[in-house]
Design an enzyme around this catalytic site. Sequence first.
Site, mmCIF file in Angstrom:
data_model
loop_
_atom_site.group_PDB
_atom_site.id
_atom_site.type_symbol
_atom_site.label_atom_id
_atom_site.label_comp_id
_atom_site.label_asym_id
_atom_site.label_seq_id
_atom_site.Cartn_x
_atom_site.Cartn_y
_atom_site.Cartn_z
ATOM 1 N N SER A 151 0.852 -1.193 0.000
ATOM 2 C CA SER A 151 0.000 0.000 0.000
ATOM 3 C C SER A 151 0.882 1.235 0.000
ATOM 4 O O SER A 151 2.006 1.211 0.515
ATOM 5 C CB SER A 151 -0.883 0.010 1.252
ATOM 6 O OG SER A 151 -1.551 1.254 1.405
ATOM 7 N N TYR A 164 -1.639 -0.791 10.577
ATOM 8 C CA TYR A 164 -1.751 -1.054 9.136
ATOM 9 C C TYR A 164 -0.548 -0.478 8.388
ATOM 10 O O TYR A 164 0.076 -1.161 7.572
ATOM 11 C CB TYR A 164 -3.049 -0.452 8.604
ATOM 12 C CG TYR A 164 -3.252 -0.601 7.117
ATOM 13 C CD1 TYR A 164 -3.795 -1.765 6.586
ATOM 14 C CD2 TYR A 164 -2.893 0.422 6.238
ATOM 15 C CE1 TYR A 164 -3.978 -1.905 5.222
ATOM 16 C CE2 TYR A 164 -3.076 0.291 4.868
ATOM 17 C CZ TYR A 164 -3.625 -0.875 4.372
ATOM 18 O OH TYR A 164 -3.800 -1.012 3.013
ATOM 19 N N LYS A 168 2.371 -2.573 6.328
ATOM 20 C CA LYS A 168 2.606 -2.385 4.895
ATOM 21 C C LYS A 168 4.028 -1.894 4.624
ATOM 22 O O LYS A 168 4.649 -2.275 3.630
ATOM 23 C CB LYS A 168 1.573 -1.413 4.322
ATOM 24 C CG LYS A 168 0.147 -1.961 4.324
ATOM 25 C CD LYS A 168 0.042 -3.256 3.522
ATOM 26 C CE LYS A 168 -1.376 -3.773 3.448
ATOM 27 N NZ LYS A 168 -1.505 -5.011 2.653
#
Length: 260
Positions: A151, A164, A168
Amino acid sequence: MDRVKGKVALITGAGTGVGRACMTLFAREGAKVVGVSRTQSNLDETLAEVKAAGGDGVVVAADLSTSAGAEKAVAAALAAYGRIDILVNCAGVGYSWLEKSPGSMGPVDDTTPEKWAEVMAINLDSLFHMCRLTIPQMKTQGGGAIVNVTSISGIQGLPVAHTYTAAKGGAINLTRSIAITYCDDNIRCNCIAPGFIATPMVASVLGMFDDPQTAERLTPMKRPGTPEEMAYACLYLGSDESTYCQGTVLVVDGGTTARQ
């Protein structure tokens, strides 16, 4: 057509979103596909799409946040087709995980150790488990290609979802490390870094694009990307068209990071 003809592609996160789009596209382009996800009903829908496209595939329900789940997935692929030429790691959770797991997508001072471990297990440990088990098989075969779906949040910070973004970012650097380690084994490892993509993972925030000013601020293209657009990027990195790509981070974000 036939961009991955004769290859076996093991695709995680295959029940929805980018993983499902990869399953259908890789099958259309000649690969035998093995789809993995936690939810059997979603996998059944994906397999139906693969079959409707004239593809050859199987699916297996497994929790890839555990080593046992990853072992089940790899074993299923080898039982079905005897080899793994391409591994596409799409499995993960995004902001919509809040609905199932409150407290999982907050800033670091509002995240418990349990929620941190939970998201890390799904978004980063799963990638480690799958690579750890697939690389020896690729060595035996004489090579292979790994594509990790990361991401742009692994490149830039976010005011929320700190677990998160950390996962990533870790996935991006693990991609690079695998790439430089296994060159002599003819194993390539690259990743795509999507921006806002219209998938269930971020469904709860896609309404921001309904406001023109907000949409322009989010990305110069003023729209979210599609799972199919991400799948084509994965197809390129998984195919022999990208044989000089090693440790590449292919940003596919409609220009979001280009102006920062």
